[in-house]
Motif scaffolding. Structure first.
Motif, PDB file in Angstrom:
ATOM      1  N   ILE A 130       0.834  -1.199   0.000  1.00 36.57           N
ATOM      2  CA  ILE A 130       0.000   0.000   0.000  1.00 36.57           C
ATOM      3  C   ILE A 130       0.873   1.255   0.000  1.00 36.57           C
ATOM      4  CG2 ILE A 130      -1.711   1.314   1.305  1.00 36.57           C
ATOM      5  CD1 ILE A 130      -2.751  -1.416   2.363  1.00 36.57           C
ATOM      6  N   VAL A 131       1.890   1.257   0.840  1.00 39.78           N
ATOM      7  CA  VAL A 131       2.788   2.419   0.921  1.00 39.78           C
ATOM      8  C   VAL A 131       3.487   2.653  -0.412  1.00 39.78           C
ATOM      9  CG1 VAL A 131       4.926   3.277   1.974  1.00 39.78           C
ATOM     10  CG2 VAL A 131       3.133   2.294   3.412  1.00 39.78           C
ATOM     11  N   GLU A 132       3.952   1.588  -1.054  1.00 42.52           N
ATOM     12  CA  GLU A 132       4.644   1.732  -2.338  1.00 42.52           C
ATOM     13  C   GLU A 132       3.749   2.409  -3.370  1.00 42.52           C
ATOM     14  OE1 GLU A 132       7.408  -1.247  -4.787  1.00 42.52           O
ATOM     15  OE2 GLU A 132       5.312  -1.888  -4.745  1.00 42.52           O
ATOM     16  N   HIS A 133       2.515   1.932  -3.498  1.00 38.03           N
ATOM     17  CA  HIS A 133       1.601   2.520  -4.480  1.00 38.03           C
ATOM     18  C   HIS A 133       1.248   3.960  -4.111  1.00 38.03           C
ATOM     19  CE1 HIS A 133       1.238  -1.534  -6.001  1.00 38.03           C
ATOM     20  NE2 HIS A 133       0.456  -1.113  -6.963  1.00 38.03           N
ATOM     21  N   ALA A 134       1.069   4.211  -2.824  1.00 35.85           N
ATOM     22  CA  ALA A 134       0.720   5.564  -2.398  1.00 35.85           C
ATOM     23  C   ALA A 134       1.870   6.540  -2.642  1.00 35.85           C
ATOM     24  CB  ALA A 134       0.324   5.562  -0.921  1.00 35.85           C
ATOM     25  N   ARG A 135       3.101   6.111  -2.410  1.00 37.82           N
ATOM     26  CA  ARG A 135       4.248   6.997  -2.651  1.00 37.82           C
ATOM     27  C   ARG A 135       4.390   7.322  -4.138  1.00 37.82           C
ATOM     28  NH1 ARG A 135       9.647   5.295   0.540  1.00 37.82           N
ATOM     29  NH2 ARG A 135      10.242   7.293  -0.359  1.00 37.82           N
ATOM     30  N   ILE A 136       4.226   6.323  -4.989  1.00 34.38           N
ATOM     31  CA  ILE A 136       4.317   6.567  -6.432  1.00 34.38           C
ATOM     32  C   ILE A 136       3.197   7.513  -6.872  1.00 34.38           C
ATOM     33  CG2 ILE A 136       4.137   5.461  -8.703  1.00 34.38           C
ATOM     34  CD1 ILE A 136       5.436   2.961  -7.355  1.00 34.38           C
ATOM     35  N   THR A 137       2.017   7.318  -6.315  1.00 32.63           N
ATOM     36  CA  THR A 137       0.893   8.200  -6.624  1.00 32.63           C
ATOM     37  C   THR A 137       1.178   9.621  -6.164  1.00 32.63           C
ATOM     38  OG1 THR A 137      -0.639   6.343  -6.403  1.00 32.63           O
ATOM     39  CG2 THR A 137      -1.570   8.561  -6.284  1.00 32.63           C
ATOM     40  N   HIS A 138       1.668   9.768  -4.947  1.00 33.99           N
ATOM     41  CA  HIS A 138       2.005  11.092  -4.413  1.00 33.99           C
ATOM     42  C   HIS A 138       2.995  11.810  -5.314  1.00 33.99           C
ATOM     43  CE1 HIS A 138       4.673  13.730  -2.040  1.00 33.99           C
ATOM     44  NE2 HIS A 138       3.560  14.105  -1.422  1.00 33.99           N
ATOM     45  N   ASP A 139       4.064  11.124  -5.705  1.00 30.85           N
ATOM     46  CA  ASP A 139       5.094  11.759  -6.529  1.00 30.85           C
ATOM     47  C   ASP A 139       4.543  12.171  -7.892  1.00 30.85           C
ATOM     48  OD1 ASP A 139       6.790  11.309  -4.429  1.00 30.85           O
ATOM     49  OD2 ASP A 139       7.856   9.628  -5.351  1.00 30.85           O
ATOM     50  N   ALA A 140       3.668  11.340  -8.463  1.00 31.39           N
ATOM     51  CA  ALA A 140       3.076  11.665  -9.763  1.00 31.39           C
ATOM     52  C   ALA A 140       2.121  12.845  -9.660  1.00 31.39           C
ATOM     53  CB  ALA A 140       2.348  10.449 -10.328  1.00 31.39           C
ATOM     54  N   LEU A 141       1.379  12.927  -8.568  1.00 31.25           N
ATOM     55  CA  LEU A 141       0.469  14.057  -8.389  1.00 31.25           C
ATOM     56  C   LEU A 141       1.239  15.373  -8.295  1.00 31.25           C
ATOM     57  CD1 LEU A 141      -2.085  12.512  -5.868  1.00 31.25           C
ATOM     58  CD2 LEU A 141      -2.521  13.120  -8.256  1.00 31.25           C
ATOM     59  N   VAL A 142       2.405  15.327  -7.677  1.00 33.64           N
ATOM     60  CA  VAL A 142       3.247  16.520  -7.586  1.00 33.64           C
ATOM     61  C   VAL A 142       3.852  16.856  -8.946  1.00 33.64           C
ATOM     62  CG1 VAL A 142       5.334  17.504  -6.568  1.00 33.64           C
ATOM     63  CG2 VAL A 142       3.768  16.170  -5.143  1.00 33.64           C
ATOM     64  N   ARG A 143       4.475  15.863  -9.584  1.00 35.89           N
ATOM     65  CA  ARG A 143       5.239  16.110 -10.807  1.00 35.89           C
ATOM     66  C   ARG A 143       4.364  16.344 -12.028  1.00 35.89           C
ATOM     67  NH1 ARG A 143       9.211  11.590 -13.436  1.00 35.89           N
ATOM     68  NH2 ARG A 143       7.221  10.503 -13.493  1.00 35.89           N
ATOM     69  N   ASP A 144       3.339  15.523 -12.179  1.00 36.80           N
ATOM     70  CA  ASP A 144       2.571  15.539 -13.419  1.00 36.80           C
ATOM     71  C   ASP A 144       1.220  16.240 -13.320  1.00 36.80           C
ATOM     72  OD1 ASP A 144       4.633  14.097 -14.548  1.00 36.80           O
ATOM     73  OD2 ASP A 144       3.687  12.151 -14.175  1.00 36.80           O
ATOM     74  N   PHE A 145       0.645  16.289 -12.127  1.00 35.79           N
ATOM     75  CA  PHE A 145      -0.653  16.931 -11.970  1.00 35.79           C
ATOM     76  C   PHE A 145      -0.541  18.326 -11.352  1.00 35.79           C
ATOM     77  CE2 PHE A 145      -1.724  12.542 -12.533  1.00 35.79           C
ATOM     78  CZ  PHE A 145      -2.972  12.521 -13.137  1.00 35.79           C
ATOM     79  N   GLY A 146       0.644  18.715 -10.930  1.00 32.10           N
ATOM     80  CA  GLY A 146       0.846  20.060 -10.406  1.00 32.10           C
ATOM     81  C   GLY A 146       0.217  20.305  -9.055  1.00 32.10           C
ATOM     82  N   ILE A 147       0.049  19.251  -8.243  1.00 38.23           N
ATOM     83  CA  ILE A 147      -0.534  19.391  -6.906  1.00 38.23           C
ATOM     84  C   ILE A 147       0.605  19.420  -5.898  1.00 38.23           C
ATOM     85  CG2 ILE A 147      -2.087  18.369  -5.196  1.00 38.23           C
ATOM     86  CD1 ILE A 147      -3.523  16.997  -7.553  1.00 38.23           C
ATOM     87  N   ALA A 148       0.806  20.533  -5.250  1.00 38.08           N
ATOM     88  CA  ALA A 148       1.983  20.709  -4.391  1.00 38.08           C
ATOM     89  C   ALA A 148       1.969  19.771  -3.188  1.00 38.08           C
ATOM     90  CB  ALA A 148       2.075  22.165  -3.930  1.00 38.08           C
ATOM     91  N   THR A 149       0.827  19.632  -2.550  1.00 36.42           N
ATOM     92  CA  THR A 149       0.702  18.776  -1.364  1.00 36.42           C
ATOM     93  C   THR A 149      -0.496  17.859  -1.538  1.00 36.42           C
ATOM     94  OG1 THR A 149       1.578  20.602  -0.020  1.00 36.42           O
ATOM     95  CG2 THR A 149       0.615  18.744   1.157  1.00 36.42           C
ATOM     96  N   PRO A 150      -0.311  16.744  -2.206  1.00 35.83           N
ATOM     97  CA  PRO A 150      -1.441  15.851  -2.477  1.00 35.83           C
ATOM     98  C   PRO A 150      -2.028  15.245  -1.203  1.00 35.83           C
ATOM     99  CG  PRO A 150       0.429  15.360  -3.906  1.00 35.83           C
ATOM    100  CD  PRO A 150       0.936  16.282  -2.847  1.00 35.83           C
ATOM    101  N   ARG A 151      -3.328  15.108  -1.214  1.00 38.59           N
ATOM    102  CA  ARG A 151      -4.047  14.454  -0.111  1.00 38.59           C
ATOM    103  C   ARG A 151      -4.507  13.077  -0.608  1.00 38.59           C
ATOM    104  NH1 ARG A 151      -8.782  18.403   0.119  1.00 38.59           N
ATOM    105  NH2 ARG A 151      -8.398  18.099  -2.122  1.00 38.59           N
ATOM    106  N   LEU A 152      -4.088  12.032   0.098  1.00 33.13           N
ATOM    107  CA  LEU A 152      -4.437  10.674  -0.293  1.00 33.13           C
ATOM    108  C   LEU A 152      -5.410  10.076   0.709  1.00 33.13           C
ATOM    109  CD1 LEU A 152      -0.922   9.243  -1.261  1.00 33.13           C
ATOM    110  CD2 LEU A 152      -2.571  10.457  -2.707  1.00 33.13           C
ATOM    111  N   ALA A 153      -6.484   9.500   0.199  1.00 34.44           N
ATOM    112  CA  ALA A 153      -7.449   8.774   1.024  1.00 34.44           C
ATOM    113  C   ALA A 153      -7.252   7.284   0.781  1.00 34.44           C
ATOM    114  CB  ALA A 153      -8.864   9.192   0.671  1.00 34.44           C
ATOM    115  N   VAL A 154      -6.911   6.551   1.819  1.00 37.30           N
ATOM    116  CA  VAL A 154      -6.661   5.113   1.694  1.00 37.30           C
ATOM    117  C   VAL A 154      -7.920   4.361   2.103  1.00 37.30           C
ATOM    118  CG1 VAL A 154      -5.190   3.190   2.342  1.00 37.30           C
ATOM    119  CG2 VAL A 154      -4.232   5.507   2.217  1.00 37.30           C
ATOM    120  N   ALA A 155      -8.440   3.570   1.171  1.00 38.53           N
ATOM    121  CA  ALA A 155      -9.690   2.850   1.429  1.00 38.53           C
ATOM    122  C   ALA A 155      -9.476   1.706   2.408  1.00 38.53           C
ATOM    123  CB  ALA A 155     -10.253   2.301   0.118  1.00 38.53           C
ATOM    124  N   GLY A 156     -10.493   1.420   3.188  1.00 42.22           N
ATOM    125  CA  GLY A 156     -10.498   0.223   3.999  1.00 42.22           C
ATOM    126  C   GLY A 156     -10.853  -0.986   3.150  1.00 42.22           C
TER     127      GLY A 156
END
Length: 315
Positions: free
Chosen positions: A164-190
């Motif tokens: 879960i952490v691996e996928h979330a970190r890759i998502t976070h980095d992509a949101l910053v680099r490619d989507f232009g979101i400076a501080t991405p907020r991630l919601a992790v589903a149960g």
């Protein structure tokens, strides 16, 4: 190119008609002789393209004519070669990114293709040292499934905090680099109903999901969860995060396809290039009938251009 017996060429022509006056400009890597419904400009390099005048096509002849609705293993090498060439063009900077038309995985597998699909092949061709991650995006929602195309029992058995952490970190980095979101907020589903109801409805959320969220917070990532899966995709909840980290395929894809089946876009995160794709398959049942919608392809082209702009501006 995608599957030549599918709707790829048809929706590419429709996308050209929709975008020719406004852009983003694109070129098609396909057999120019099979393109109908638009003027075609045969080019030998992307720089030659005159998009407003005609659909630019890098002509790559098929070894045998394609019959709509009837895929042939004979065309599989051309499909694979088109993916390789598109990636090489993006890596060289000749194009800003790659938008892939849907492939028929069963046909490629029968031809000896060693990958489950586009994502894994693109990871081999344009990887960055992290696993490629699939995101589905539309204007109302972005979702990332931690496990994808595997039986649900196996997917649940594979879940770990680390995955879960691996996928979330890759998502976070992509949101910053490619989507232009400076501080991405991630919601992790149960995983379980009500995110386990404090252990009453299963212990996976306490044992697997909650530790992953804690690790992400320790890394400085704005992650929350586990979120009850039945309420995290409501109109009230969606504005509270920038992407949902989901634990299995349907948990991610049901909400986004319900919200925007036509406009959903598949984005591969963790690559050295931009890659998007329509959020649908080859549609063999309607291929050649002229009724296929190009909305998802148009959305994929527009999103690829936006991501390329964000990435370029960060250099």
């Amino acid at each position: 190119m995608g599957e030549p017996a599918g709707i790829g060429a048809e929706i590419a022509v429709k996308a050209w008609h929709a975008l020719r006056a406004t852009g983003p400009a694109f070129l098609l890597l396909d057999d120019a002789d099979r393109i109908a419904g638009a003027p075609v400009q045969r080019i030998t390099a992307p720089a030659e393209a005159r998009f407003a005048e005609a659909l630019p096509v890098l002509h790559r002849p098929l070894p045998t004519p394609a019959t709509p609705g009837r895929p042939s293993v004979a065309t599989a090498p051309a499909v694979i070669a088109a993916i390789r060439e598109a990636v090489a063009l993006a890596q060289s900077g000749a194009v800003d990114g790659v938008v892939t038309n849907p492939i028929q995985k069963s046909v490629l597998t029968a031809a000896g293709f060693a990958h489950p699909g586009h994502t894994e092949f693109l990871g081999e061709l344009a990887g960055t040292g992290v696993p490629p991650v699939m995101m589905l995006a539309c204007p109302q929602l972005r979702v990332v499934p931690v496990t994808v195309h595997e039986p649900l029992a196996r997917a649940i058995a594979r879940l770990t905090p680390e995955l879960i952490v691996e996928h979330a970190r890759i998502t976070h980095d992509a949101l910053v680099r490619d989507f232009g979101i400076a501080t991405p907020r991630l919601a992790v589903a149960g995983l379980n109903p009500h995110a386990g109801e404090a252990g009453t409805l299963g212990h996976e959320d306490q044992a697997i999901v909650a530790p992953a969220v804690a690790q992400l917070k320790a890394l400085g990532i704005a992650a929350t969860g586990p979120w009850p899966p039945d309420t995290m995709f409501t109109a009230h909840a969606r504005p509270l995060y920038d992407a949902a980290i989901c634990l299995y395929h349907d948990q991610a894809l049901i909400p986004i396809k319900t919200l925007d089946m036509a406009g959903g876009v598949n984005v591969t995160l963790g690559l050295s290039i931009i890659r998007t794709s329509p959020d649908h398959g080859t549609a063999l049942d309607i291929a050649g009938k002229g009724v296929a919608s190009a909305e998802s392809l148009i959305a994929a082209i527009r999103l690829a251009a936006q991501l390329a702009d964000h990435r370029r501006n960060r250099r």
